[in-house]
Design an enzyme around this catalytic site. Sequence first.
Site, PDB file in Angstrom:
ATOM      1  N   ARG A 147       0.857  -1.176   0.000  1.00 46.74           N
ATOM      2  CA  ARG A 147       0.000   0.000   0.000  1.00 46.74           C
ATOM      3  C   ARG A 147       0.892   1.225   0.000  1.00 46.74           C
ATOM      4  O   ARG A 147       1.859   1.296   0.770  1.00 46.74           O
ATOM      5  CB  ARG A 147      -0.903  -0.005   1.225  1.00 46.74           C
ATOM      6  CG  ARG A 147      -1.979   1.071   1.143  1.00 46.74           C
ATOM      7  CD  ARG A 147      -2.862   1.077   2.367  1.00 46.74           C
ATOM      8  NE  ARG A 147      -2.349   1.998   3.366  1.00 46.74           N
ATOM      9  CZ  ARG A 147      -3.101   2.578   4.297  1.00 46.74           C
ATOM     10  NH1 ARG A 147      -4.399   2.331   4.347  1.00 46.74           N
ATOM     11  NH2 ARG A 147      -2.576   3.394   5.171  1.00 46.74           N
ATOM     12  N   TYR A 159      -3.005  11.503   6.327  1.00 44.37           N
ATOM     13  CA  TYR A 159      -3.396  10.176   6.762  1.00 44.37           C
ATOM     14  C   TYR A 159      -2.577   9.105   6.036  1.00 44.37           C
ATOM     15  O   TYR A 159      -2.365   9.179   4.832  1.00 44.37           O
ATOM     16  CB  TYR A 159      -4.882   9.927   6.449  1.00 44.37           C
ATOM     17  CG  TYR A 159      -5.153   8.460   6.375  1.00 44.37           C
ATOM     18  CD1 TYR A 159      -5.313   7.716   7.538  1.00 44.37           C
ATOM     19  CD2 TYR A 159      -5.152   7.785   5.158  1.00 44.37           C
ATOM     20  CE1 TYR A 159      -5.481   6.355   7.494  1.00 44.37           C
ATOM     21  CE2 TYR A 159      -5.325   6.422   5.102  1.00 44.37           C
ATOM     22  CZ  TYR A 159      -5.485   5.717   6.267  1.00 44.37           C
ATOM     23  OH  TYR A 159      -5.627   4.359   6.226  1.00 44.37           O
ATOM     24  N   ASP A 224      -5.224   4.010  -0.280  1.00 40.28           N
ATOM     25  CA  ASP A 224      -6.406   4.269   0.553  1.00 40.28           C
ATOM     26  C   ASP A 224      -6.715   5.765   0.535  1.00 40.28           C
ATOM     27  O   ASP A 224      -5.893   6.577   0.979  1.00 40.28           O
ATOM     28  CB  ASP A 224      -6.105   3.804   1.990  1.00 40.28           C
ATOM     29  CG  ASP A 224      -7.331   3.811   2.899  1.00 40.28           C
ATOM     30  OD1 ASP A 224      -8.375   4.352   2.493  1.00 40.28           O
ATOM     31  OD2 ASP A 224      -7.226   3.269   4.016  1.00 40.28           O
ATOM     32  N   HIS A 226      -9.350   7.019   2.090  1.00 42.23           N
ATOM     33  CA  HIS A 226      -9.928   7.252   3.403  1.00 42.23           C
ATOM     34  C   HIS A 226     -11.138   8.169   3.402  1.00 42.23           C
ATOM     35  O   HIS A 226     -11.217   9.120   4.186  1.00 42.23           O
ATOM     36  CB  HIS A 226      -8.853   7.769   4.368  1.00 42.23           C
ATOM     37  CG  HIS A 226      -8.822   6.932   5.605  1.00 42.23           C
ATOM     38  ND1 HIS A 226      -9.541   7.241   6.714  1.00 42.23           N
ATOM     39  CD2 HIS A 226      -8.193   5.773   5.879  1.00 42.23           C
ATOM     40  CE1 HIS A 226      -9.354   6.295   7.627  1.00 42.23           C
ATOM     41  NE2 HIS A 226      -8.543   5.390   7.140  1.00 42.23           N
ATOM     42  N   GLU A 250      -8.948   2.266  -2.277  1.00 37.07           N
ATOM     43  CA  GLU A 250      -9.789   1.957  -1.117  1.00 37.07           C
ATOM     44  C   GLU A 250     -10.554   3.186  -0.628  1.00 37.07           C
ATOM     45  O   GLU A 250     -10.013   4.295  -0.621  1.00 37.07           O
ATOM     46  CB  GLU A 250      -8.868   1.446   0.002  1.00 37.07           C
ATOM     47  CG  GLU A 250      -9.591   1.143   1.287  1.00 37.07           C
ATOM     48  CD  GLU A 250      -8.616   0.789   2.410  1.00 37.07           C
ATOM     49  OE1 GLU A 250      -7.434   0.490   2.123  1.00 37.07           O
ATOM     50  OE2 GLU A 250      -9.039   0.825   3.576  1.00 37.07           O
ATOM     51  N   GLU A 276     -14.338  -1.028   5.470  1.00 38.23           N
ATOM     52  CA  GLU A 276     -13.757  -1.245   6.798  1.00 38.23           C
ATOM     53  C   GLU A 276     -14.634  -0.669   7.913  1.00 38.23           C
ATOM     54  O   GLU A 276     -14.542  -1.110   9.049  1.00 38.23           O
ATOM     55  CB  GLU A 276     -12.328  -0.697   6.881  1.00 38.23           C
ATOM     56  CG  GLU A 276     -12.236   0.811   6.843  1.00 38.23           C
ATOM     57  CD  GLU A 276     -10.804   1.317   6.919  1.00 38.23           C
ATOM     58  OE1 GLU A 276      -9.945   0.784   6.212  1.00 38.23           O
ATOM     59  OE2 GLU A 276     -10.571   2.260   7.690  1.00 38.23           O
ATOM     60  N   ARG A 297     -13.947  -4.965   2.441  1.00 34.61           N
ATOM     61  CA  ARG A 297     -12.892  -4.598   3.387  1.00 34.61           C
ATOM     62  C   ARG A 297     -13.200  -4.937   4.854  1.00 34.61           C
ATOM     63  O   ARG A 297     -12.380  -4.677   5.742  1.00 34.61           O
ATOM     64  CB  ARG A 297     -12.638  -3.082   3.275  1.00 34.61           C
ATOM     65  CG  ARG A 297     -11.835  -2.689   2.081  1.00 34.61           C
ATOM     66  CD  ARG A 297     -10.375  -3.069   2.261  1.00 34.61           C
ATOM     67  NE  ARG A 297      -9.683  -2.196   3.198  1.00 34.61           N
ATOM     68  CZ  ARG A 297      -8.706  -2.586   4.003  1.00 34.61           C
ATOM     69  NH1 ARG A 297      -8.313  -3.848   4.028  1.00 34.61           N
ATOM     70  NH2 ARG A 297      -8.118  -1.719   4.802  1.00 34.61           N
ATOM     71  N   GLU A 353      -4.771  -7.341   4.497  1.00 40.15           N
ATOM     72  CA  GLU A 353      -3.955  -6.244   5.030  1.00 40.15           C
ATOM     73  C   GLU A 353      -3.156  -6.768   6.229  1.00 40.15           C
ATOM     74  O   GLU A 353      -3.685  -7.494   7.065  1.00 40.15           O
ATOM     75  CB  GLU A 353      -4.875  -5.109   5.485  1.00 40.15           C
ATOM     76  CG  GLU A 353      -4.130  -3.913   6.051  1.00 40.15           C
ATOM     77  CD  GLU A 353      -5.067  -2.767   6.434  1.00 40.15           C
ATOM     78  OE1 GLU A 353      -6.280  -3.004   6.555  1.00 40.15           O
ATOM     79  OE2 GLU A 353      -4.572  -1.644   6.610  1.00 40.15           O
ATOM     80  N   TRP A 416     -13.227  11.836   7.483  1.00 42.25           N
ATOM     81  CA  TRP A 416     -12.014  11.130   7.914  1.00 42.25           C
ATOM     82  C   TRP A 416     -11.350  10.546   6.694  1.00 42.25           C
ATOM     83  O   TRP A 416     -11.935   9.958   5.850  1.00 42.25           O
ATOM     84  CB  TRP A 416     -12.379   9.971   8.850  1.00 42.25           C
ATOM     85  CG  TRP A 416     -11.413   9.896   9.948  1.00 42.25           C
ATOM     86  CD1 TRP A 416     -11.661  10.173  11.251  1.00 42.25           C
ATOM     87  CD2 TRP A 416     -10.037   9.506   9.866  1.00 42.25           C
ATOM     88  NE1 TRP A 416     -10.517   9.992  11.976  1.00 42.25           N
ATOM     89  CE2 TRP A 416      -9.509   9.577  11.148  1.00 42.25           C
ATOM     90  CE3 TRP A 416      -9.184   9.109   8.817  1.00 42.25           C
ATOM     91  CZ2 TRP A 416      -8.195   9.275  11.440  1.00 42.25           C
ATOM     92  CZ3 TRP A 416      -7.872   8.818   9.078  1.00 42.25           C
ATOM     93  CH2 TRP A 416      -7.393   8.897  10.386  1.00 42.25           C
TER      94      TRP A 416
HETATM   95  C1  GCO Z   1      -6.689   0.857   6.933  1.00 45.95           C
HETATM   96  C2  GCO Z   1      -7.493   1.792   7.752  1.00 45.95           C
HETATM   97  C3  GCO Z   1      -6.926   2.119   9.101  1.00 45.95           C
HETATM   98  C4  GCO Z   1      -7.904   2.951   9.885  1.00 45.95           C
HETATM   99  C5  GCO Z   1      -7.890   2.592  11.296  1.00 45.95           C
HETATM  100  C6  GCO Z   1      -8.961   3.320  12.074  1.00 45.95           C
HETATM  101  O1  GCO Z   1      -6.975   0.814   5.759  1.00 45.95           O
HETATM  102  O2  GCO Z   1      -5.849   0.166   7.487  1.00 45.95           O
HETATM  103  O3  GCO Z   1      -7.892   2.883   7.011  1.00 45.95           O
HETATM  104  O4  GCO Z   1      -5.731   2.733   9.011  1.00 45.95           O
HETATM  105  O5  GCO Z   1      -7.631   4.290   9.770  1.00 45.95           O
HETATM  106  O6  GCO Z   1      -8.075   1.207  11.393  1.00 45.95           O
HETATM  107  O7  GCO Z   1      -9.179   2.717  13.278  1.00 45.95           O
HETATM  108 MG    MG Z   2      -8.531   1.960   5.127  1.00 45.24          MG
END
Ligand code: GCO
Ligand code: MG
Length: 416
Positions: A147, A159, A224, A226, A250, A276, A297, A353, A416
């Site tokens: 990643r 992030y 990602d 996010h 992602e 996720e 995810r 992951e 986020w």
């Molecule tokens: C990922 C996720 C994590 C989250 C975290 C929040 O793809 O691994 O985005 O990094 O930010 O699990 O609790």
């Molecule tokens: Mg993620």
Amino acid sequence: MKIEKADVIVTSPDRNFVTLRLQTDDGLTGLGDGTLNGRELAVVSYLRDHVVPLLIGRDASRIEDTWQFLYRGGYWRRGPVTMAAIAAVDVALWDIKGKAAGMPLYQLLGGACRTGLLAYGHASGADIAELTESIRRHLEEGYRAIRVQSGVPGLHSVYGVASSANARTGSQAGTDTRYDYEPARRNDVPVQETWDTGAYLRHLPSVFEAVRAEFGAGLPLLHDAHHRLTPIQAARLGKSLEPYDLFWLEDCTPAENQEALRLVRQHTTIPLAIGEVFNTIWDYQVIVREQLIDYVRSAVTHAGGVTHLRKILDYAAQYQIKSGMHGPTDVSPVGMAAALHLGLAIHNFGIQEYMPHSERTSQVFRQSCTFEGGLLHPGERPGIGVDLDLDESGKYPYQRAYLPYNRLSDGTIHDW
Ligand code: GCO
Ligand code: MG
């Protein structure tokens, strides 16, 4: 085989984990992960105050029935707290069933469909030079899929870019320079960060161009976003990354609006991974049926355990959608182990992951999983193969820790 005792254990060996430990009258114990990053104690209360009293005296072998009892019987369905609590019970019961049978969990789920699970690691860098170094280190450690998260010119922190240079480039679990990828600095109050979508969209294609030039066409690369983009921004990003052949993009949009992905799909062939923060099969109803995603995810820990995630993945399999289970360090070694057993046993496994836990975490949770040649394996011990050292866990009391949050330059709070 009745449940005789149920303890909720909170421990913080470098980060917080919530573990349910069930014990049966014939002396078997089972562990389940209920960790919800930044909201851990809500799950603790849900379990201790509302679930544990219902478990004592129940037949530990009735996993599906217990799942339905907690889900349907509770009236209030779904949601991350409820589903993490149910997951903890579910995985602890699967652990017990495996031990009772003398088999690793993946055998109970149908046996192995592959020799090991392709894992992706987390490379990151404030700039291209650092990122290149980070990718190189991951390749040296055996990762076969990476990643890629990068700093953005003009933004102080982004992030997914590990917060210290040491953590970004010095890797290897168990050393001081361990890559604690935790994408953002956790703090006892949420730290504020600044976000600029335009700067990100302008910069990211040049990052992947540089990475492909350095590491060639064959290396699976993931990214990602996010949840930061609007549908049309996500479509633009997908198109602009197409030349670099990503394994997946992602969380391109905040996907509780499942319909947003129709628009993204109309514009780009980039594979999409979502979910996720989802916790039930209902969150996937539209996006699976309409084939708007390519990878699911959800983690075992956040989607109702092995019992429920298996149903989500079986549903996804009908549409050639594969697993891509969430596996950051906020999923405990117990949750990870459950994921590896499930991933080994399903046909539609995609990728896992993987972010190694710290040395301290591994002293509290004794794990049997292995990572060799880029592949994870849960090991052959009966159940899920993780032991919790209660003496060690007692050394690390809960520490309040929040993820950061974002504001735009004008002060507006962003996703986020
Ligand atoms: C990922 C996720 C994590 C989250 C975290 C929040 O793809 O691994 O985005 O990094 O930010 O699990 O609790
Ligand atoms: Mg993620």
